[in-house]
Design an enzyme around this catalytic site. Sequence first.
Site, PDB file in Angstrom:
ATOM      1  N   LYS A  41     -41.954  50.890  74.665  1.00  0.00           N
ATOM      2  CA  LYS A  41     -41.542  51.906  75.651  1.00  0.00           C
ATOM      3  C   LYS A  41     -42.712  52.800  76.008  1.00  0.00           C
ATOM      4  CE  LYS A  41     -36.802  52.709  73.921  1.00  0.00           C
ATOM      5  NZ  LYS A  41     -35.980  53.699  73.221  1.00  0.00           N
ATOM      6  N   ARG A  90     -24.071  53.403  68.945  1.00  0.00           N
ATOM      7  CA  ARG A  90     -23.271  53.921  70.057  1.00  0.00           C
ATOM      8  C   ARG A  90     -22.169  52.952  70.454  1.00  0.00           C
ATOM      9  NH1 ARG A  90     -28.520  55.095  73.526  1.00  0.00           N
ATOM     10  NH2 ARG A  90     -28.866  53.071  72.592  1.00  0.00           N
ATOM     11  N   SER A 127     -31.753  58.744  75.893  1.00  0.00           N
ATOM     12  CA  SER A 127     -32.849  59.528  76.466  1.00  0.00           C
ATOM     13  C   SER A 127     -33.228  58.978  77.838  1.00  0.00           C
ATOM     14  CB  SER A 127     -34.074  59.481  75.546  1.00  0.00           C
ATOM     15  OG  SER A 127     -33.757  59.991  74.289  1.00  0.00           O
TER      16      SER A 127
HETATM   17  O1  PNS Z   1     -35.278  55.664  69.779  1.00  0.00           O
HETATM   18  P1  PNS Z   1     -35.656  54.214  69.733  1.00  0.00           P
HETATM   19  O2  PNS Z   1     -36.808  53.928  70.686  1.00  0.00           O
HETATM   20  O3  PNS Z   1     -34.500  53.301  69.962  1.00  0.00           O
HETATM   21  O4  PNS Z   1     -36.196  53.955  68.248  1.00  0.00           O
HETATM   22  C1  PNS Z   1     -36.620  52.668  67.850  1.00  0.00           C
HETATM   23  C2  PNS Z   1     -37.574  52.780  66.654  1.00  0.00           C
HETATM   24  C3  PNS Z   1     -38.794  53.608  67.047  1.00  0.00           C
HETATM   25  C4  PNS Z   1     -36.839  53.441  65.511  1.00  0.00           C
HETATM   26  C5  PNS Z   1     -37.994  51.329  66.273  1.00  0.00           C
HETATM   27  O5  PNS Z   1     -38.586  50.718  67.391  1.00  0.00           O
HETATM   28  C6  PNS Z   1     -38.940  51.293  65.076  1.00  0.00           C
HETATM   29  O6  PNS Z   1     -38.490  51.409  63.958  1.00  0.00           O
HETATM   30  N1  PNS Z   1     -40.236  51.180  65.352  1.00  0.00           N
HETATM   31  C7  PNS Z   1     -41.279  51.168  64.339  1.00  0.00           C
HETATM   32  C8  PNS Z   1     -41.865  49.765  64.128  1.00  0.00           C
HETATM   33  C9  PNS Z   1     -40.972  48.976  63.195  1.00  0.00           C
HETATM   34  O7  PNS Z   1     -40.861  49.298  62.034  1.00  0.00           O
HETATM   35  N2  PNS Z   1     -40.291  47.944  63.742  1.00  0.00           N
HETATM   36  C10 PNS Z   1     -39.278  47.184  63.013  1.00  0.00           C
HETATM   37  C11 PNS Z   1     -39.794  45.969  62.317  1.00  0.00           C
HETATM   38  S1  PNS Z   1     -40.556  44.797  63.369  1.00  0.00           S
END
Ligand code: PNS
Length: 166
Positions: A41, A90, A127
């Site tokens: 994103k 959700r 968001s």
């Molecule tokens: O608010 P979001 O964008 O839905 O949050 C998603 C988030 C940031 C929690 C998720 O993309 C994440 O955990 N990113 C960190 C990288 C990671 O650990 N990915 C999962 C294993 S591949």
Amino acid sequence: MKRVVCPGSFDPITFGHLDIIERASKMFDEVVIAVLVNVTKSSLFSVDERMEMIREVTKKYGNVKVDSWSGLLVDYCQENKIPIIVKGLRAVTDFDYELQMSQINLQLKGVETLFMSTAPAHSFLSSSLVKEIASYDGDVSNYIPASLVPKLKARLAEVQRASGGK
Ligand code: PNS
């Protein structure tokens, strides 16, 4: 001491996020809100700006901390000795992806994920939707804290100016 992490992009934090954070803060000794860099994103606010906004709207909770991380969430959990991730669900559309993430996080480092159902009033909220509504000058006061509304409007206006009003 039971510590959990609520991870997300929080670009910006919404009442949906805050509902989960508040409920988690009543169940655990400490809740860490981790602003994660989501490579899939592009964000409107910098990580520091998002952290500042989150601090402002969560200061009333005595056991909520704000942090950031760029990398795997499980590495953050390991480095900070946090064994549990708390996430809001959700709708069923969230489930496939969240289940996959929770399973990979469990396999990678044994980190557990607890899912909390989002309050029905916030089940449609994201968001991205808030940004879209605000970008068309719609009313977002039911979706994000009042103090964040002018910040969001100002940033969207900056972005619009920078793109030549297109
Ligand atoms: O608010 P979001 O964008 O839905 O949050 C998603 C988030 C940031 C929690 C998720 O993309 C994440 O955990 N990113 C960190 C990288 C990671 O650990 N990915 C999962 C294993 S591949």
